[in-house]
Design a protein around this motif. Structure first.
Motif: not given
Length: 324
Positions: A78, A80-81, A93-97
């Motif tokens: 979950g 991404e970075r 940086t998160l994945g799409p919610r």
């Protein structure tokens, strides 16, 4: 991965670093980490200065602590970075919610969405009556926020600038809710500003926009019922702005409580309201259009936004009218 989950993940990463020997055994693992939206010009979606807090207690450079935590957090599904900037700021940086998960969470928790698991009832609450009008407004809102996050309210309180004498009897002139809004939308140490815009029932008034957006969410539900359909959780493409503000709400509550800064919540409610008012026009069918799954999903998202607005206003000590 939700923004609220991210805070807990950072705590777990600090604990794991200590257990694995990458941080000294005497490192104090924080019970809670404040994660906030990255400021303009920053990297990623969210950031936290936790490395500075941890490093101070063990005599290590914050950058080194942040590098350890970034590597561990970069392995979490979950996220991404995980980047380190400056002297030791952690950026994520998160994945799409998932809109479905977000709306379902808000519908299940209602106006307590964003509250910590250890939250207590925020009411009833009464500040010392001898305190000034501004002090009562700020402290009562701060205590509600702290209670929503399961925290006590001991310790030093920031100074609160009173209403200027030149403004006279502001309650008589503007009404209690408008005065409370003006008192809570600037930092406690700043003197609040009062003018006739507080009386405007239009878009130039932030309080009106917040309340009107809530009323619109309720009107959409009534109108949809008249057309024979109800809200139903589903995906809503293209609603990124509204989804982002709703997903960020728990973090805003946590940060506002941590800093004892109700103005952070007030500013965020304006963002939610403006995003909902932009979104509302696509919720109901137009012309001969028949209600579809897309309309039901949009209605559920609008309903969730109204719930967040009502909950936020309650924490500030104001109501959310069903009609305006």
């Amino acid at each position: 991965m939700t923004p609220a989950d991210l805070s807990r993940c950072v705590v777990r990463a600090v604990r794991r670093a200590v257990e694995d020997g990458e941080l000294p055994a005497e490192t104090v693992v924080p019970e809670r980490v404040v994660v906030e939206r990255t400021r303009p010009g920053g990297v990623g979606d969210y950031a936290t200065p936790v490395a500075f807090q941890v490093a101070k207690g063990v005599g290590r450079p914050p950058r080194g602590v942040a590098d350890v935590l970034a590597r561990l957090l970069g392995e979490v599904p979950g996220i991404e970075r995980a980047d380190v900037t400056g002297a030791g700021f952690l950026n994520f940086t998160l994945g799409p919610r998932s809109v479905v998960g977000l709306v379902r969470d808000i519908r299940e928790r209602g106006t307590r969405y964003g509250y910590a698991d250890g939250a207590v009832e925020t009411e009833p609450f009464c500040w010392e009556r001898a305190a000034g009008l501004r002090q009562r407004a700020v402290h009562e809102a701060a205590v509600r926020l702290l209670r929503s996050q399961g925290e006590g309210y001991g310790g030093p309180w920031p100074g609160v600038a009173p209403v200027a004498k030149r403004d006279g009897d502001v309650v008589a002139r503007y009404g209690p809710d408008a005065v409370r809004w003006a008192a809570l939308t600037v930092p406690a140490r700043e003197t609040p500003h009062f003018d006739d815009r507080l009386l405007v029932q239009g878009e130039t008034s932030e309080l009106f926009r917040v309340r009107y957006a809530h009323a619109r969410s309720r009107a959409l539900l009534r109108n949809a019922a008249g057309l024979g359909f109800d809200p139903e959780v589903g995906d809503v493409p293209g609603a990124h702005g509204l989804v982002r503000t709703l997903a960020d709400y728990p973090l805003v509550l946590e940060a506002a409580a941590h800093h004892r800064a109700p103005e952070r919540l007030a500013r965020h409610l304006v963002e939610v309201a403006d995003a909902l008012l932009d979104f509302q026009h696509c919720v109901l069918p137009k012309g001969d259009e028949k209600p579809s799954a897309a309309h039901r999903a949009r209605l559920a998202l609008a309903e969730a936004a109204g719930t967040v607005l009502a909950g936020g206003l309650a924490l500030l000590g104001m109501d959310a009218p069903e009609r305006l």
